[in-house]
Design a protein around this motif. Sequence first.
Motif, PDB file in Angstrom:
ATOM      1  N   ASN A   1     -44.960  -9.463 -35.826  1.00 27.19           N
ATOM      2  CA  ASN A   1     -46.009  -9.945 -36.723  1.00 27.19           C
ATOM      3  C   ASN A   1     -45.584  -9.736 -38.174  1.00 27.19           C
ATOM      4  O   ASN A   1     -44.479  -9.270 -38.468  1.00 27.19           O
ATOM      5  CB  ASN A   1     -47.355  -9.292 -36.376  1.00 27.19           C
ATOM      6  CG  ASN A   1     -47.296  -7.782 -36.492  1.00 27.19           C
ATOM      7  OD1 ASN A   1     -46.546  -7.243 -37.310  1.00 27.19           O
ATOM      8  ND2 ASN A   1     -48.078  -7.092 -35.675  1.00 27.19           N
TER       9      ASN A   1
ATOM     10  N   VAL B   1     -48.335 -14.000 -36.388  1.00 22.11           N
ATOM     11  CA  VAL B   1     -47.030 -14.135 -35.724  1.00 22.11           C
ATOM     12  C   VAL B   1     -46.555 -15.588 -35.799  1.00 22.11           C
ATOM     13  O   VAL B   1     -47.362 -16.501 -35.970  1.00 22.11           O
ATOM     14  CB  VAL B   1     -47.075 -13.716 -34.228  1.00 22.11           C
ATOM     15  CG1 VAL B   1     -47.368 -12.244 -34.054  1.00 22.11           C
ATOM     16  CG2 VAL B   1     -48.079 -14.564 -33.448  1.00 22.11           C
TER      17      VAL B   1
ATOM     18  N   MET C   1     -35.599 -16.587 -31.500  1.00 23.67           N
ATOM     19  CA  MET C   1     -36.129 -16.732 -30.142  1.00 23.67           C
ATOM     20  C   MET C   1     -35.760 -18.109 -29.603  1.00 23.67           C
ATOM     21  O   MET C   1     -35.584 -19.061 -30.371  1.00 23.67           O
ATOM     22  CB  MET C   1     -37.660 -16.599 -30.139  1.00 23.67           C
ATOM     23  CG  MET C   1     -38.184 -15.264 -30.575  1.00 23.67           C
ATOM     24  SD  MET C   1     -37.656 -13.891 -29.528  1.00 23.67           S
ATOM     25  CE  MET C   1     -38.646 -14.173 -28.049  1.00 23.67           C
TER      26      MET C   1
ATOM     27  N   GLN D   1     -38.548 -15.688 -35.831  1.00 22.49           N
ATOM     28  CA  GLN D   1     -39.613 -14.676 -35.886  1.00 22.49           C
ATOM     29  C   GLN D   1     -39.847 -14.264 -37.344  1.00 22.49           C
ATOM     30  O   GLN D   1     -39.037 -14.550 -38.234  1.00 22.49           O
ATOM     31  CB  GLN D   1     -39.172 -13.448 -35.111  1.00 22.49           C
ATOM     32  CG  GLN D   1     -38.994 -13.682 -33.636  1.00 22.49           C
ATOM     33  CD  GLN D   1     -39.933 -12.810 -32.808  1.00 22.49           C
ATOM     34  OE1 GLN D   1     -41.144 -12.752 -33.038  1.00 22.49           O
ATOM     35  NE2 GLN D   1     -39.384 -12.134 -31.843  1.00 22.49           N
TER      36      GLN D   1
ATOM     37  N   GLU E   1     -38.998  -8.696 -25.208  1.00 18.59           N
ATOM     38  CA  GLU E   1     -39.271  -9.847 -26.073  1.00 18.59           C
ATOM     39  C   GLU E   1     -40.448  -9.533 -26.991  1.00 18.59           C
ATOM     40  O   GLU E   1     -41.558 -10.036 -26.806  1.00 18.59           O
ATOM     41  CB  GLU E   1     -39.461 -11.108 -25.237  1.00 18.59           C
ATOM     42  CG  GLU E   1     -38.174 -11.441 -24.492  1.00 18.59           C
ATOM     43  CD  GLU E   1     -38.000 -12.884 -24.068  1.00 18.59           C
ATOM     44  OE1 GLU E   1     -38.893 -13.719 -24.331  1.00 18.59           O
ATOM     45  OE2 GLU E   1     -36.952 -13.176 -23.459  1.00 18.59           O
ATOM     46  N   ASP E   2     -40.216  -8.701 -27.967  1.00 16.95           N
ATOM     47  CA  ASP E   2     -41.250  -8.383 -28.955  1.00 16.95           C
ATOM     48  C   ASP E   2     -41.579  -9.634 -29.768  1.00 16.95           C
ATOM     49  O   ASP E   2     -40.664 -10.297 -30.255  1.00 16.95           O
ATOM     50  CB  ASP E   2     -40.735  -7.295 -29.919  1.00 16.95           C
ATOM     51  CG  ASP E   2     -40.999  -5.887 -29.416  1.00 16.95           C
ATOM     52  OD1 ASP E   2     -40.859  -5.671 -28.199  1.00 16.95           O
ATOM     53  OD2 ASP E   2     -41.344  -5.015 -30.239  1.00 16.95           O
ATOM     54  N   HIS E   3     -42.874  -9.922 -29.904  1.00 14.92           N
ATOM     55  CA  HIS E   3     -43.285 -10.995 -30.817  1.00 14.92           C
ATOM     56  C   HIS E   3     -43.720 -10.333 -32.106  1.00 14.92           C
ATOM     57  O   HIS E   3     -44.747  -9.669 -32.157  1.00 14.92           O
ATOM     58  CB  HIS E   3     -44.395 -11.843 -30.187  1.00 14.92           C
ATOM     59  CG  HIS E   3     -43.852 -12.740 -29.124  1.00 14.92           C
ATOM     60  ND1 HIS E   3     -44.618 -13.511 -28.306  1.00 14.92           N
ATOM     61  CD2 HIS E   3     -42.568 -12.984 -28.753  1.00 14.92           C
ATOM     62  CE1 HIS E   3     -43.837 -14.183 -27.466  1.00 14.92           C
ATOM     63  NE2 HIS E   3     -42.600 -13.865 -27.734  1.00 14.92           N
TER      64      HIS E   3
ATOM     65  N   SER F   1     -43.279  -5.022 -26.688  1.00 14.18           N
ATOM     66  CA  SER F   1     -43.007  -5.483 -25.320  1.00 14.18           C
ATOM     67  C   SER F   1     -42.948  -4.342 -24.303  1.00 14.18           C
ATOM     68  O   SER F   1     -42.738  -4.581 -23.119  1.00 14.18           O
ATOM     69  CB  SER F   1     -41.667  -6.223 -25.302  1.00 14.18           C
ATOM     70  OG  SER F   1     -40.637  -5.345 -25.746  1.00 14.18           O
TER      71      SER F   1
ATOM     72  N   THR G   1     -44.589 -18.761 -33.772  1.00 14.02           N
ATOM     73  CA  THR G   1     -44.350 -19.222 -32.403  1.00 14.02           C
ATOM     74  C   THR G   1     -43.369 -20.390 -32.481  1.00 14.02           C
ATOM     75  O   THR G   1     -43.000 -20.824 -33.578  1.00 14.02           O
ATOM     76  CB  THR G   1     -45.647 -19.714 -31.730  1.00 14.02           C
ATOM     77  OG1 THR G   1     -46.122 -20.843 -32.479  1.00 14.02           O
ATOM     78  CG2 THR G   1     -46.722 -18.644 -31.678  1.00 14.02           C
TER      79      THR G   1
END
Length: 506
Positions: A324, A463, A361, A371, A320-322, A302, A465
């Motif tokens: 993986n 990732v 999240m 996540q 807000e790191d998504h 992010s 969601t």
Amino acid sequence: MPEALKATVILDKSHQIAKVDERIYGSFIEHLGRAVYGGIYEPGHPLADEQGFRKDVIELVKELNVPIIRYPGGNMLSSYNWEDGVGPVEDRPRRLELAWRTIETNEMGTNEFADWSKKTNSEVMMAVNLGTRGIDAARNLIEYTNHPGGTYWSDLRKSHGYEAPHNIKTWCLGNEMDGPWQVGQKTAHEYGRLAKETAKAMRLVDPTIELVACGSSSSDMPTFPEYEATTLDHTYEEVDYISLHQYYGNYSNDPANYLAKNMDMDYFINTVISTCDYIKAKKRSKKTMYLSFDEWNVWYHSKESDQKIEPWTIAPPQLEDHYNFEDSLLVGSMLITFLQHADRVKMACLAQLVNVIAPIMTENNGRSWKQTIFYPYMHASVYGRGISLQPILNSPKYDSKDFTDVPYIDCAAVYNEENEEVTIFMVNKHLQEAIPISCNVKSFDGYQLVEHAVLENEDLKAVNTASHQAVSPHSNGSATLNDGLLEVNLSKTSWNVIRLKRNLQN
Ligand code: AHR
């Protein structure tokens, strides 16, 4: 023809590192981004309880079994006035929050956080501001939270509706005071003196507390490890822990090098242990200093988008790191590193817990979801309680850009004597090959295999969601157990949790 890859490990119940302090599965909530507002607290949400806490988030935190949660910061701490966050909400001031350049409404504060922590079955690890403030604010805060009553600050707490003290046991003396980004940055001498005197005053109010002094904000700091040495020189007899912080990222998209980064964490821990023991020797002290790794995680996805966030807004989507799939493997390896240091690392906080570089999240007014990193953290926290064993591991190795002799396999094992359970955590870092491993568990007579859970994915960049959990564990791992020999084929790039139990039928 290249030699076939294979590995062996011996796990013996008498080869013990130490009892795992469950607080190594701690986490962190900072007044930052949407961690508090829109994360744990969202009064208008259909799932909000009578205090405005999201019940879906509370359930996810409980699933992680988080024993202790650091609060209220972080960088934010260094210009925070705790008094702004107590008393009638309508009287609380809005402030410029200088660390993250947002507006802090102070709708949530110390008392609400203590309430929320009870709901998640977690303890509070409270931090005092040693950036813009100091001894006076710290001694007043602990009188407010921990003194039973009959004094100005404890009676003020009562008048705010909290008759019983919160009795917060664990306190951090400031945050990352070595960092030039910190409001009120201090040299090690300045910080060491202030931390010592603050510790003294806080213990006069409540002698039962435990205190954490700040070490370096990462091992990359030019003042590391001198900052630790000088700070401890001042505070050695007053504090119980020295803090470590470290975040990693795969900036150059080099997964082999990235997955080896827990070796850097291992080096960091060993250096801090040596520094603590040097001061111990210098002071002829009998006391052993323990480590609180109270910020650790992957943090890099992010960083670029955060540059574009408008300043002075309320709860913007910062950090807000998504995460993986490869991030979850490194998180698993870092947890293994903590278990390997169970004798000295007594607390650790995954930074952070909700929305901000987090395993959990939420959507504002919407769903909550897990996540990729949620899973290794949950597995270790739920199953990694007991005695950390010393695995005798023989693993093939590789070299990467920054590291030499990286074992393809990371391994830790926790023996829960009371429940007669052993859990083995393993990561296979090989990017192309499964690796068979034979585990000698003969000392665990009568134990049977309960489960081999695996987190794997063909795509390192997969990732999760809100609507799709692309990365989640399955229980169809290959482990078999016969005559004390556990045979496992560790899939390429995988996180593995192998659980054994004695007398399964009971
Ligand atoms: O966790 C995010 C930030 O990282 C914290 O506020 C700070 O302590 C560290 O630099």
